[in-house]
Design a protein around this motif. Structure first.
Motif, PDB file in Angstrom:
ATOM      1  N   ASN A   1       6.478   6.313   8.231  1.00 33.78           N
ATOM      2  CA  ASN A   1       6.919   6.351   9.583  1.00 33.78           C
ATOM      3  C   ASN A   1       8.376   5.322   9.311  1.00 33.78           C
ATOM      4  OD1 ASN A   1       4.848   7.974  10.383  1.00 33.78           O
ATOM      5  ND2 ASN A   1       4.074   6.190  11.433  1.00 33.78           N
ATOM      6  N   CYS A   2       8.480   4.164   8.672  1.00 30.31           N
ATOM      7  CA  CYS A   2       9.581   3.544   8.859  1.00 30.31           C
ATOM      8  C   CYS A   2      10.949   4.408   8.645  1.00 30.31           C
ATOM      9  CB  CYS A   2       9.685   2.352   7.980  1.00 30.31           C
ATOM     10  SG  CYS A   2       8.181   1.204   8.362  1.00 30.31           S
ATOM     11  N   THR A   3      10.824   5.428   7.918  1.00 32.12           N
ATOM     12  CA  THR A   3      11.824   6.146   7.516  1.00 32.12           C
ATOM     13  C   THR A   3      12.151   7.563   8.359  1.00 32.12           C
ATOM     14  OG1 THR A   3      10.760   7.394   5.976  1.00 32.12           O
ATOM     15  CG2 THR A   3      11.805   5.383   5.165  1.00 32.12           C
TER      16      THR A   3
ATOM     17  N   GLY B   1       3.209   8.848   8.364  1.00 36.10           N
ATOM     18  CA  GLY B   1       2.212   8.275   7.847  1.00 36.10           C
ATOM     19  C   GLY B   1       2.542   6.727   7.924  1.00 36.10           C
ATOM     20  N   CYS B   2       1.425   5.813   8.203  1.00 40.52           N
ATOM     21  CA  CYS B   2       1.778   4.386   8.013  1.00 40.52           C
ATOM     22  C   CYS B   2       0.412   3.963   7.465  1.00 40.52           C
ATOM     23  CB  CYS B   2       2.245   3.801   9.254  1.00 40.52           C
ATOM     24  SG  CYS B   2       2.298   2.063   9.224  1.00 40.52           S
ATOM     25  N   PRO B   3       0.001   3.797   6.227  1.00 33.93           N
ATOM     26  CA  PRO B   3       0.956   4.449   5.182  1.00 33.93           C
ATOM     27  C   PRO B   3       0.670   5.910   5.121  1.00 33.93           C
ATOM     28  CG  PRO B   3      -0.792   3.280   4.202  1.00 33.93           C
ATOM     29  CD  PRO B   3      -0.937   3.240   5.651  1.00 33.93           C
TER      30      PRO B   3
ATOM     31  N   ILE C   1       0.723  -0.992  -0.043  1.00 30.35           N
ATOM     32  CA  ILE C   1       0.108   0.079  -0.146  1.00 30.35           C
ATOM     33  C   ILE C   1       0.816   1.045   0.185  1.00 30.35           C
ATOM     34  CG2 ILE C   1      -1.664   1.313   1.358  1.00 30.35           C
ATOM     35  CD1 ILE C   1      -2.984  -0.947   0.031  1.00 30.35           C
ATOM     36  N   CYS C   2       2.070   1.328   0.917  1.00 33.67           N
ATOM     37  CA  CYS C   2       2.724   2.305   0.942  1.00 33.67           C
ATOM     38  C   CYS C   2       3.581   2.444  -0.449  1.00 33.67           C
ATOM     39  CB  CYS C   2       3.651   1.865   2.101  1.00 33.67           C
ATOM     40  SG  CYS C   2       4.726   3.225   3.047  1.00 33.67           S
ATOM     41  N   TYR C   3       4.137   1.587  -0.869  1.00 35.31           N
ATOM     42  CA  TYR C   3       4.953   1.477  -1.919  1.00 35.31           C
ATOM     43  C   TYR C   3       3.879   1.886  -3.166  1.00 35.31           C
ATOM     44  CZ  TYR C   3       8.268  -0.060  -5.472  1.00 35.31           C
ATOM     45  OH  TYR C   3       9.297  -0.318  -6.509  1.00 35.31           O
TER      46      TYR C   3
HETATM   47  S1  SF4 Z   1       5.321   3.126   6.953  1.00 36.18           S
HETATM   48 FE1  SF4 Z   1       3.730   1.621   7.411  1.00 36.18          FE
HETATM   49  S2  SF4 Z   1       3.055   1.027   5.552  1.00 36.18           S
HETATM   50 FE2  SF4 Z   1       4.845   2.243   4.966  1.00 36.18          FE
HETATM   51  S3  SF4 Z   1       6.181   0.390   4.729  1.00 36.18           S
HETATM   52 FE3  SF4 Z   1       6.603   1.377   6.934  1.00 36.18          FE
HETATM   53  S4  SF4 Z   1       4.846  -0.045   8.076  1.00 36.18           S
HETATM   54 FE4  SF4 Z   1       4.389  -0.215   6.009  1.00 36.18          FE
END
Ligand code: SF4
Length: 364
Positions: free
Chosen positions: A337-339, A348-350, A294-296
């Motif tokens: 959020n992972c970055t 955002g997630c995502p 979804i994020c990608y």
């Molecule tokens: S931010 Fe959330 S949706 Fe995006 S890669 Fe990280 S865990 Fe997955």
């Protein structure tokens, strides 16, 4: 009778009529008994109507349910959990599936938040929604689509909607292919009715609908996914979860003996459906590690919007995304959020595609 070696194709535009006629011809009722609990797993990945190419046609689902009820099978449940960050209930409304369930008086379950059970195959463990264990006969109803990470998505990947979001995230951390194959070893699909009326050969999330005017029916998910990969222009070896599933013995047929059975002639000359190279060119700007689809997908969509708006992204600019960057701290532009350790990142997630567009406009 449905032959396990065959992929049945019916051409046309009227999904409901087509599927009822096909199931009549194939005598599906002979596989079922009135006491069986029949589960229908559509692809309602997000809150978009099937005309977008993203979700299963409700007319097709309506036709399947109508056929089953006509034959006296009333114990029918539709079950789904939409993608990470999406609302299944809202998706049921947007697609019109809530009205189909109401009309036929059948159960429509939003699996998100429901209890789960851990199931295993060899060293692979996965939480699956408990409701799946109550199903005696599973009808998998995917959409024929491209996917920005796995190249195609059809029957095998559609079962990901039967696991909770935390497991979906883990699947992405584990690069999708192996866990999808193992999930299909754990959850048995009895019948696949794939929506090839309107698909999307660019994105999983729709938005580039392609009319293909066909429905595919098969009993073997490996067989049908190989066929879909080839018909879009991928070598099945480019879709690793299909290959791994075949090695694991998912499915019951001999792949080299597959038969294509056309139940009617195409109304108009069938176009050749081409694989889209757009994703591959946009993806060159992305440095991805274990990103959720979804994020990608939102990032790809945002890059396409920027390209359409004439924004030139320099060859040296990269965008980082995915769970594999959770511990990274340093310079760069990250999405999600992972970055959060990157010098510039979007929360955002995502995060949604609009916010990604705005963020990249300001930061690239
Ligand atoms: S931010 Fe959330 S949706 Fe995006 S890669 Fe990280 S865990 Fe997955």
């Amino acid at each position: 009778m449905l032959d396990v070696q065959s992929i049945y194709i019916i051409h046309g535009e009227d999904a409901k009529r087509m599927v009822i006629e096909s199931l009549e011809k194939l005598e599906l009722f002979k596989e079922l008994s009135p006491t069986m609990r029949i589960g229908i797993k559509p692809n309602i990945v997000l809150e978009k109507h099937s005309s977008s190419g993203a979700t299963t046609s409700v007319d097709l689902i309506d036709g399947v349910v109508e056929y089953l009820k006509m034959k006296g099978f009333n114990n029918i449940t539709i079950l789904e959990s939409s993608g990470i960050g999406h609302n299944t209930q809202l998706a049921y409304k947007v697609t019109g599936l809530d009205k189909v369930a109401l009309k036929h008086n059948i159960e429509l379950i939003d699996l998100k938040g429901q209890p789960t059970v851990t199931l295993s195959y060899k060293d692979f463990n996965v939480q699956v929604f408990k409701k799946v264990q109550e199903i005696d006969y599973l009808i998998n109803m995917p959409v024929v689509k491209a996917h920005c990470q796995t190249n195609i998505t059809c029957a095998l990947k559609n079962l990901k909607g039967l696991i909770p979001d935390n497991e979906k995230r883990r699947f992405h951390r584990d690069r999708l292919h192996r866990p999808i194959a193992y999930l299909n070893k754990i959850i048995n699909t009895d019948l696949i009715i794939a929506d090839g009326i309107m698909g999307d050969l660019t994105f999983e999330e729709g938005g580039n609908p392609v009319r293909m005017d066909r429905v595919l029916i098969a009993k073997d998910p490996v067989l049908i996914d190989r066929f879909v990969a080839e018909s879009i222009g991928y070598d099945p070896k480019e879709v690793a979860h299909v290959d791994i599933s075949a090695t694991l013995g998912v499915g019951k047929s001999k792949i080299d003996k597959a038969k294509i059975v056309e139940l009617n002639a195409p109304v108009k000359k069938q176009e050749l459906y081409k694989r889209s190279y757009l994703i591959e060119s946009l993806a060159k700007k992305i440095r991805e590690r274990e990103a959720c689809s979804i994020c990608y997908g939102s990032l790809i969509f945002a890059l396409k919007r920027l390209k359409d708006n004439g924004k030139i992204i320099k060859n040296t600019d990269y965008i980082y995304i995915g769970q594999g960057y959770k511990d990274f701290v340093g310079e760069g532009v990250g999405v999600g959020n992972c970055t959060k350790g990157f010098s510039k990142f979007l929360q955002g997630c995502p995060p949604n595609a609009n916010s990604i567009v705005e963020f990249l406009e300001q930061n690239l």
